[in-house]
Design an enzyme around this catalytic site. Structure first.
Site, PDB file in Angstrom:
ATOM      1  N   GLU A   1       7.744  16.857 -12.767  1.00 45.28           N
ATOM      2  CA  GLU A   1       7.480  16.385 -11.417  1.00 45.28           C
ATOM      3  C   GLU A   1       7.070  17.567 -10.542  1.00 45.28           C
ATOM      4  O   GLU A   1       7.894  18.405 -10.174  1.00 45.28           O
ATOM      5  CB  GLU A   1       8.714  15.700 -10.843  1.00 45.28           C
TER       6      GLU A   1
ATOM      7  N   CYS B   1       8.600  10.732  -4.518  1.00 44.89           N
ATOM      8  CA  CYS B   1       9.229  10.572  -5.827  1.00 44.89           C
ATOM      9  C   CYS B   1       8.474   9.589  -6.713  1.00 44.89           C
ATOM     10  O   CYS B   1       8.461   9.723  -7.937  1.00 44.89           O
ATOM     11  CB  CYS B   1      10.672  10.119  -5.671  1.00 44.89           C
TER      12      CYS B   1
ATOM     13  N   LYS C   1      24.899  13.461   4.917  1.00 47.09           N
ATOM     14  CA  LYS C   1      24.400  14.841   4.941  1.00 47.09           C
ATOM     15  C   LYS C   1      22.889  14.837   4.915  1.00 47.09           C
ATOM     16  O   LYS C   1      22.267  14.236   4.047  1.00 47.09           O
ATOM     17  CB  LYS C   1      24.915  15.659   3.756  1.00 47.09           C
TER      18      LYS C   1
ATOM     19  N   GLU D   1      18.868   7.709  -6.565  1.00 47.28           N
ATOM     20  CA  GLU D   1      17.410   7.529  -6.622  1.00 47.28           C
ATOM     21  C   GLU D   1      16.838   8.903  -6.867  1.00 47.28           C
ATOM     22  O   GLU D   1      16.882   9.782  -6.002  1.00 47.28           O
ATOM     23  CB  GLU D   1      16.897   6.899  -5.327  1.00 47.28           C
TER      24      GLU D   1
ATOM     25  N   GLY E   1      17.310  12.448  -4.527  1.00 50.13           N
ATOM     26  CA  GLY E   1      16.899  13.819  -4.768  1.00 50.13           C
ATOM     27  C   GLY E   1      16.501  14.021  -6.217  1.00 50.13           C
ATOM     28  O   GLY E   1      16.109  13.076  -6.909  1.00 50.13           O
ATOM     29  N   SER E   2      16.619  15.217  -6.690  1.00 51.74           N
ATOM     30  CA  SER E   2      16.158  15.545  -8.033  1.00 51.74           C
ATOM     31  C   SER E   2      17.115  15.022  -9.092  1.00 51.74           C
ATOM     32  O   SER E   2      18.313  14.829  -8.848  1.00 51.74           O
ATOM     33  CB  SER E   2      16.008  17.064  -8.196  1.00 51.74           C
ATOM     34  N   THR E   3      16.583  14.825 -10.293  1.00 52.12           N
ATOM     35  CA  THR E   3      17.409  14.365 -11.402  1.00 52.12           C
ATOM     36  C   THR E   3      18.490  15.379 -11.754  1.00 52.12           C
ATOM     37  O   THR E   3      19.638  15.004 -12.040  1.00 52.12           O
ATOM     38  CB  THR E   3      16.526  14.067 -12.625  1.00 52.12           C
ATOM     39  N   ASP E   4      18.169  16.652 -11.737  1.00 54.43           N
ATOM     40  CA  ASP E   4      19.159  17.675 -12.065  1.00 54.43           C
ATOM     41  C   ASP E   4      20.334  17.649 -11.091  1.00 54.43           C
ATOM     42  O   ASP E   4      21.493  17.752 -11.493  1.00 54.43           O
ATOM     43  CB  ASP E   4      18.508  19.062 -12.060  1.00 54.43           C
ATOM     44  N   VAL E   5      20.046  17.502  -9.808  1.00 53.36           N
ATOM     45  CA  VAL E   5      21.130  17.432  -8.825  1.00 53.36           C
ATOM     46  C   VAL E   5      21.869  16.104  -8.940  1.00 53.36           C
ATOM     47  O   VAL E   5      23.083  16.038  -8.755  1.00 53.36           O
ATOM     48  CB  VAL E   5      20.597  17.666  -7.403  1.00 53.36           C
ATOM     49  N   GLY E   6      21.144  15.038  -9.273  1.00 51.75           N
ATOM     50  CA  GLY E   6      21.785  13.753  -9.477  1.00 51.75           C
ATOM     51  C   GLY E   6      22.859  13.813 -10.552  1.00 51.75           C
ATOM     52  O   GLY E   6      23.926  13.191 -10.436  1.00 51.75           O
TER      53      GLY E   6
END
Length: 537
Positions: free
Chosen positions: A435, A338, A228, A304, A281-286
């Site tokens: 960030e 990042c 995606k 990552e 991507g972002s930590t929250d989405v991770g």
């Protein structure tokens, strides 16, 4: 979901340029761009026509370009103007299901995992040749959709994509198991098998580089893929997908779905017939990806994620060189990186000199249309990222940091932001903890190594760091003390395909690039066979 580094702060009120101007009065010594900014802003009014046409906007599933099952499309925008470049097929759950079926069929019944590793390597080598052949076309799409300088895309990033695929093409026929001793009359061997169908979700800041970091090892190991793209930057991957098939990739091995994280991304992470998911991507989405993977089929996950990387300038450093490398470490790719060196720690003995020179370098940074020769910085990727960065600049001013230069929108259209430098930054300020993912340099002062090690490590992130010193003992101490996945000494952003990349703490799980990345896409099987009257053990 693949939207890169989006903070919860976006929900707060947007800060306008006029209110920023009133706040700037609190910061003496602020350099006003005046004539330089006026000239740059005027130049932005006349955009350059990109040297490429958009030919592919559909989903790539089973080797064919097709419309989304729903028939829906979404606009991908030009960051220089906010205008629509093209309408792109909007993949959702139904399309992910179609892509997974194609990938599963290609894995279970197709030739890709069954052909010799050497044959797979030849296809990847041919693909790298095609990347080079179409270098300028690919680079133009990348810069048009993302906003990064065309010269950066054409001279650095697209050639690196070809380099990454050549690296993994070389690995394809060197992946093997071992024969190991057993405590008895047994033949014991290990097999390294492809993991199966891999789901991959890539970000918008380096669309094709991140595609290469994920596709390369997965294909070398014999897997099939559902990938995606980020909704902000779907175009270049579709062209590259076409080239993969021109190189001889069998149908269904790589399937590309453009769409949004909440639908297509979530469908990949939670799909019961995907064996592994990789996300940048972002930590929250991770965290969401990890949760969806665990609640579905407990698929393997590599992540990552975010960073707030320290760049440490020691008292013995060459200040001029340190200023230039620190500038590059932060401002490269519009600050949308990042591993950006976004906490610049400078020893108190050289702090004032460093701040003045960092300010001067930021003032002289060439900002403008990314298709203009000599431009170092283009627009931010979209309005959401643009607004987020301006909010953080406001927070920096309100918290008492000194705004040395920049801090405002450049021009009246598009998502351009002046290169911004803050000094007198404290560890607890939002601009030092969060960030920002933009062209905002924060400069902090330190007294000794014990102090800077503790402060550098006092972060939820641990992706990367920079160390600038002439003293080998100092360099060795810092490289071992910093809790990060990469330490660059007297350099920054050296990202060769051979070098593993990934983070400690909340910066991710696993490593990409290098030999370590192959483990992400392999299963290890032990085979134990009883021996009858062996001649030896």
């Amino acid at each position: 979901m693949a939207s890169r580094r989006v903070s919860s702060l976006i929900s707060r009120s947007f800060i306008s340029s006029s209110s920023l101007l009133s706040l700037r009065g609190k910061n003496r010594g602020v350099h006003r761009y005046s004539n330089v900014a006026a000239a740059a802003a005027a130049a932005l009014e006349n955009t350059i026509t990109p040297p490429v046409k958009v030919e592919h906007t559909q989903l790539l599933i089973g080797g064919k370009f097709i419309d989304a099952a729903s028939g829906k499309t979404f606009p991908t925008l030009d960051p220089r103007t906010g205008e629509v470049i093209a309408q792109v097929a909007e993949g959702d759950v139904a399309d992910v299901n179609r892509a997974v079926l194609a990938a599963r069929k290609a894995f279970d019944q197709g030739p890709w995992p069954r052909m010799t590793a050497y044959e797979r390597s030849k296809i990847l080598f041919r693909f790298a040749d095609l990347i080079e052949k179409h270098n300028d076309e690919i680079a133009a799409l990348e810069s048009w959709d993302n906003g990064k300088p065309y010269e950066q895309s054409t001279k650095i990033e697209v050639p690196m994509v070809a380099r990454v695929f050549r690296y993994y093409a070389g690995w394809a026929d060197k992946i093997h198991g071992m024969t190991v001793p057993g405590d008895g009359p047994y033949q014991v061997q290990t097999l390294h098998e492809p993991i199966g169908v891999a789901g991959q979700i890539i970000p918008w800041n380096f669309p094709l580089l991140m595609l290469s970091w994920k596709l390369g090892p997965a294909l070398a190991c014999g897997n099939t893929i559902v990938l995606k793209t980020a909704e902000q930057t779907p175009l270049s991957a579709l062209l590259v997908g076409k080239l993969l098939h021109e190189a001889g990739l069998p149908e269904g091995v790589v399937n590309i779905v453009s769409g949004f994280g909440a639908t297509a991304g979530a469908a990949i992470a939670s799909h019961m017939d995907i064996d592994k998911v990789a996300f940048t991507g972002s930590t929250d989405v991770g965290k969401i990806i990890l949760e969806l993977a665990s609640k579905s089929n407990l698929k393997a996950v590599t992540l990552e994620l975010g960073g707030k990387s320290p760049f440490i300038v020691c008292e013995d450093a060459d200040v001029d060189q340190a200023v230039e490398v620190a500038h590059f470490a932060l401002f490269f790719n519009q600050g949308q990186c990042c591993c950006a060196g976004s906490r610049t720690f400078v020893h108190e003995s050289v702090y004032d000199e460093f701040v003045e020179k960092a300010k001067a370098r930021a003032i002289n940074r060439a900002v403008g249309d990314p298709f203009k020769s000599g431009i170092e910085q283009g627009p931010q990727v979209d309005s959401e990222q643009f607004k987020k960065i301006l909010k953080y600049i406001k927070y920096g001013i309100e918290s008492g940091a000194t705004l040395q230069t920049g801090g405002e929108q450049l021009g009246s259209k598009g998502y351009y932001i002046q290169p911004t430098v803050f000094s007198d930054v404290k560890d607890d300020m939002l601009i030092a903890t969060d960030e920002i993912f933009g062209p905002v340099q924060t400069i902090l002062k330190f007294k000794d190594l014990d102090e800077v090690i503790a402060r550098a490590n006092n972060s939820r992130y641990g992706l990367a760091s920079g160390v600038f010193t002439r003293n080998l003992n100092t360099a060795n101490r810092l490289t071992r003390a910093l809790r990060v996945g990469t330490v660059w000494v007297n350099c920054y952003d050296v990202l060769d395909p051979t070098i593993p990349f990934g983070g400690y703490k909340m910066s991710g799980i696993g490593r990409e690039k290098g030999i370590y990345s192959l483990n992400n896409y392999l299963q290890v099987k032990a085979v134990v066979t009883a021996l009858e009257n062996p001649a030896w053990l």
